[in-house]
Design a protein around this motif. Structure first.
Motif, short mmCIF file in Angstrom:
data_model
loop_
_atom_site.label_atom_id
_atom_site.label_comp_id
_atom_site.label_asym_id
_atom_site.label_seq_id
_atom_site.Cartn_x
_atom_site.Cartn_y
_atom_site.Cartn_z
N ARG A 1 33.89 50.50 43.26
CA ARG A 1 32.60 51.03 43.68
C ARG A 1 32.17 50.34 44.95
N ASP A 2 31.26 50.99 45.61
CA ASP A 2 30.67 50.45 46.84
C ASP A 2 31.78 50.07 47.83
N ASP A 3 31.89 48.79 48.16
CA ASP A 3 32.87 48.34 49.15
C ASP A 3 34.07 47.61 48.55
N PHE A 4 34.22 47.65 47.21
CA PHE A 4 35.29 46.92 46.54
C PHE A 4 36.09 47.87 45.66
N TRP A 5 37.40 47.98 45.95
CA TRP A 5 38.25 48.94 45.25
C TRP A 5 39.59 48.31 44.87
N VAL A 6 40.05 48.65 43.67
CA VAL A 6 41.38 48.23 43.21
C VAL A 6 42.21 49.50 43.09
N VAL A 7 43.36 49.48 43.74
CA VAL A 7 44.23 50.65 43.76
C VAL A 7 45.55 50.27 43.12
N GLU A 8 45.91 50.97 42.04
CA GLU A 8 47.21 50.77 41.43
C GLU A 8 48.22 51.57 42.25
N VAL A 9 49.30 50.91 42.66
CA VAL A 9 50.29 51.55 43.52
C VAL A 9 51.69 51.37 42.95
N ARG A 10 52.57 52.27 43.39
CA ARG A 10 54.01 52.14 43.16
C ARG A 10 54.63 52.03 44.53
N ALA A 11 55.61 51.16 44.66
CA ALA A 11 56.32 50.99 45.93
C ALA A 11 57.80 50.84 45.64
N ARG A 12 58.61 51.37 46.55
CA ARG A 12 60.05 51.13 46.45
C ARG A 12 60.59 50.96 47.86
N TYR A 13 61.67 50.22 47.93
CA TYR A 13 62.26 49.85 49.20
C TYR A 13 63.67 50.41 49.28
N ASP A 14 63.94 51.17 50.35
CA ASP A 14 65.24 51.80 50.57
C ASP A 14 65.72 52.61 49.36
N GLY A 15 64.80 53.31 48.72
CA GLY A 15 65.15 54.17 47.60
C GLY A 15 65.47 53.44 46.32
N GLY A 16 65.20 52.16 46.27
CA GLY A 16 65.48 51.35 45.08
C GLY A 16 64.51 51.63 43.95
N PRO A 17 64.49 50.78 42.94
CA PRO A 17 63.61 50.99 41.80
C PRO A 17 62.14 50.82 42.20
N TRP A 18 61.29 51.53 41.50
CA TRP A 18 59.85 51.42 41.75
C TRP A 18 59.35 50.06 41.31
N MET A 19 58.47 49.51 42.10
CA MET A 19 57.76 48.28 41.76
C MET A 19 56.28 48.66 41.66
N TYR A 20 55.54 47.91 40.89
CA TYR A 20 54.15 48.26 40.60
C TYR A 20 53.22 47.12 40.93
N GLY A 21 52.00 47.45 41.21
CA GLY A 21 51.02 46.39 41.41
C GLY A 21 49.69 46.93 41.87
N PRO A 22 48.72 46.06 41.83
CA PRO A 22 47.41 46.42 42.37
C PRO A 22 47.30 45.98 43.83
N ALA A 23 46.54 46.73 44.55
CA ALA A 23 46.14 46.33 45.90
C ALA A 23 44.62 46.33 45.87
N VAL A 24 44.03 45.25 46.33
CA VAL A 24 42.58 45.11 46.33
C VAL A 24 42.09 45.36 47.75
N TYR A 25 41.17 46.29 47.88
CA TYR A 25 40.63 46.67 49.19
C TYR A 25 39.15 46.37 49.25
N GLU A 26 38.77 45.67 50.30
CA GLU A 26 37.36 45.44 50.59
C GLU A 26 37.05 46.20 51.87
#
Length: 126
Positions: free
Chosen positions: A71-96
């Protein structure tokens, strides 16, 4: 900021970064934005510093937004990322945010794991 605006900003970043246009991708940040990776202890001050190493990143990175919460100016985004087509990795990214642009981003990434069978009877259905 609202969820739709946050999601739109991050989709802008993902779309332009995937196309190799780090200048356009970086439009979501304030010039004095800070990017942190707590797992490696790295901190980058100023979008010019992290935009440049992102241009040189040695792997193809695929990103997907799983969930956006905050809310407001603080957000947590759950993301999936993979590198060179490898397995998905997971994590939060915190955005202000400051106004409509990112002032601080903190990224955590971890490998996926198989859920243990012994706790299956308590799990909610997907």
């Amino acid at each position: 900021m609202d969820e739709q605006s946050v999601r739109a900003a991050l989709e802008h970043y993902i779309r332009h970064s995937a196309a190799g246009d780090e200048d356009r991708a970086s439009e979501i940040y304030h010039e004095d934005a800070v990017l942190e990776f707590p797992q490696s202890g790295e901190r980058f001050e100023g979008v010019a510093n992290f935009r440049e190493w992102r241009r040189e990143y040695p792997a193809q990175v695929d990103l997907e937004i799983v969930r956006v919460r905050g809310r407001d100016d603080f957000w947590v985004v759950e993301v999936r990322a993979r590198y060179d087509g490898g397995p998905w990795m997971y994590g939060p990214a915190v955005y202000e945010f400051r106004g409509d642009r990112v002032s601080r981003e903190t990224i955590y990434v971890g490998e996926a794991w198989e859920a243990p069978g012994w706790r299956a009877r308590w799990r909610a259905a997907p």
